[in-house]
Design an enzyme around this catalytic site. Sequence first.
Site: not given
Length: 383
Positions: A176, A103, A50, A201
């Site tokens: 972004d 978004y 982690r 993406k």
Amino acid sequence: MSKAGFETRAIHAGYEPDPTTGAVIPPIYATSTYKQDGVGGLRGGYEYSRSANPTRTALEGALASVEEGERGFVFASGLAGEDTLVRSTCRPGDHVVLPDDAYGGTYRLFDKVEQAWGVEHTPAAVSDVDAVRAAIQPGRTKLVWLETPTNPLLNVGDIEALAAVAHEAGALLVVDNTFASPYLQQPLTLGADVVVHSTTKYVGGHSDVVGGALVVRDHELAERIAFHQNSIGAVPGPFDCFLTHRGLKTLGVRMDRHCDNAERVVDFLTGHPAVTQVIYPGLPEHPGHAVASRQMKRFGGMVSFRVAGGVEQALAVCERTSVFTLGESLGGVESLIEHPGRMTHASVAGTELEVPDDLVRLSVGIETADDLLADLDRALGQR
């Protein structure tokens, strides 16, 4: 490596061939824990996956390099990265300026999650520097959040100008960069403090992995994010990191083809009798064209357009294509078509961020361009 070209850094940065085997690709370290050489004697700083994993470290280093940042962090999704950033920089009572066509998932995060935590937000048009300045609440605004181009209306914000506005108010500028990708735009070089990606993406590029990333240029901010990344724990597994890193290596050549095909699609749609408006920053008549020309290498693979006949015709066009797959997401090698009002941006319906119901969004892939044009021609109806 810092002086190397983009493609060279995308392929080589973040990892040296394995000293034991000579492996040129980072292995998938499918392990949750690591043997310590005595209590606290960590090999390479690894103790628990982690906190850090070598496959993840390689990807984070490569992303930091291509974005020309100080340090990169990857997450299980773009929204996980966004939430970690907010927890790292904001406290209850703070305020964030958001794009007025953000978004839908980002808006939902702030409207339904962060607001309940006490972080308020105000939308503003990213293309209007004065509107962003007016939305800032001095002393309270900690983040000015920018998408450029925005999703799905492809508005363009001036990164350099907005960075100055944010910094005057003591806020950080967050960009972004998902739509542009690091290949077409490097916001940190223009004054931004944090770059956000949905690596699902263009960075991943093959619609086979979900992930997110943050890249920063300030060491102190990097330390805060590192602490929250470990504490919150929304990290990707090593196989997800492996797939994302593999995608990053071909980002440059893919983006060139995405842009080539998008330009062909835009030419086809412009003047089509069934299309009332084509939205693409590469068009000279686009209001953000001059800014996009200055801060982007090319104009990307995302195209939006509005159709005659309203919402019913927009839905019909989405359902008629065959090469363009009806689906959410974007940035993969395959072309996608969607109706933002009913799909990716349904969460903003009825708000001031609501998108036009006659809008269709395309993620233009890397197929043969003539096949894409023929598919759109069938869906829109013959001339």
